[in-house]
Design a protein around this motif. Structure first.
Motif, PDB file in Angstrom:
ATOM      1  N   LEU A  76      58.480 -53.686 -67.205  1.00 43.14           N
ATOM      2  CA  LEU A  76      57.811 -53.498 -65.974  1.00 43.14           C
ATOM      3  C   LEU A  76      57.066 -52.286 -66.129  1.00 43.14           C
ATOM      4  O   LEU A  76      55.863 -52.248 -65.714  1.00 43.14           O
ATOM      5  N   GLY A  77      57.476 -51.359 -66.764  1.00 45.88           N
ATOM      6  CA  GLY A  77      56.570 -49.968 -67.088  1.00 45.88           C
ATOM      7  C   GLY A  77      55.311 -50.439 -67.945  1.00 45.88           C
ATOM      8  O   GLY A  77      54.147 -50.222 -67.441  1.00 45.88           O
ATOM      9  N   ILE A  78      55.372 -51.264 -68.738  1.00 48.18           N
ATOM     10  CA  ILE A  78      54.337 -51.795 -69.783  1.00 48.18           C
ATOM     11  C   ILE A  78      53.622 -52.801 -69.085  1.00 48.18           C
ATOM     12  O   ILE A  78      52.223 -52.696 -69.070  1.00 48.18           O
ATOM     13  N   VAL A  79      53.977 -53.538 -68.172  1.00 50.79           N
ATOM     14  CA  VAL A  79      53.182 -54.330 -67.458  1.00 50.79           C
ATOM     15  C   VAL A  79      52.357 -53.776 -66.368  1.00 50.79           C
ATOM     16  O   VAL A  79      51.080 -54.056 -66.119  1.00 50.79           O
ATOM     17  N   ILE A  80      52.905 -52.724 -65.575  1.00 52.50           N
ATOM     18  CA  ILE A  80      52.221 -51.928 -64.706  1.00 52.50           C
ATOM     19  C   ILE A  80      51.201 -51.210 -65.269  1.00 52.50           C
ATOM     20  O   ILE A  80      49.824 -50.940 -64.853  1.00 52.50           O
ATOM     21  N   VAL A  81      51.306 -50.559 -66.468  1.00 50.76           N
ATOM     22  CA  VAL A  81      50.395 -49.596 -67.226  1.00 50.76           C
ATOM     23  C   VAL A  81      49.408 -50.451 -67.788  1.00 50.76           C
ATOM     24  O   VAL A  81      47.923 -50.266 -67.394  1.00 50.76           O
ATOM     25  N   LEU A  82      49.479 -51.641 -68.180  1.00 44.47           N
ATOM     26  CA  LEU A  82      48.536 -52.650 -68.643  1.00 44.47           C
ATOM     27  C   LEU A  82      47.475 -53.301 -67.445  1.00 44.47           C
ATOM     28  O   LEU A  82      46.444 -53.163 -67.630  1.00 44.47           O
ATOM     29  N   MET A  83      48.383 -53.375 -66.431  1.00 46.77           N
ATOM     30  CA  MET A  83      47.317 -53.850 -65.206  1.00 46.77           C
ATOM     31  C   MET A  83      46.635 -52.814 -64.710  1.00 46.77           C
ATOM     32  O   MET A  83      45.384 -53.225 -64.301  1.00 46.77           O
TER      33      MET A  83
END
Length: 128
Positions: A76-83
């Motif tokens: 979830l953290g990786i997805v939020i940073v990428l978004m």
């Protein structure tokens, strides 16, 4: 013999609600806006909520899902940073971390309530 373990688990499962309510009342002394008080209480209780969900799953399903919870949190953290990087071009870490933490609160609060209801329904069915 394992009475202390049962009591400790029950306290850990109820602790997020207590922390949330206490944070709301204590933050009311210096934060006037109710929305900011709710956000502050959510920020304070998120970690307790994640731990409580872990213990809830142990109690209900008989084994630990901690690895899956941690994997979910990292993903979830990786997805939020990428978004955030795609949307804004530049990552504002304070804003991203705050959004991540509040999203974790929301998701784990839903999971907490869902596990609570599942536990009640399961225990009622087992009593029949």
């Amino acid at each position: 013999m394992f009475d202390w373990l049962t009591n400790s688990t029950a306290i850990i499962i109820i602790l997020p609600v207590i922390v949330f309510i206490l944070s709301m009342f204590i933050s009311g002394l210096w934060i006037r806006k109710s929305q900011r008080r709710i956000m502050f209480a959510a920020d304070m209780s998120t970690l307790f909520l994640i731990i409580a969900v872990h213990f809830f799953m142990i109690v209900l399903f008989g084994h630990s899902f901690l690895l899956y919870i941690l994997l979910f949190l990292f993903t979830l953290g990786i997805v939020i940073v990428l978004m955030a990087a795609k949307k804004e071009g530049e990552i504002q870490f304070k804003k991203v971390i705050r959004g991540y933490w509040r999203l974790c609160f929301f998701l784990f609060a839903l999971l907490y309530v869902g596990l609570y209801l599942y536990g009640i329904i399961y225990s009622l069915i087992m009593m029949l």
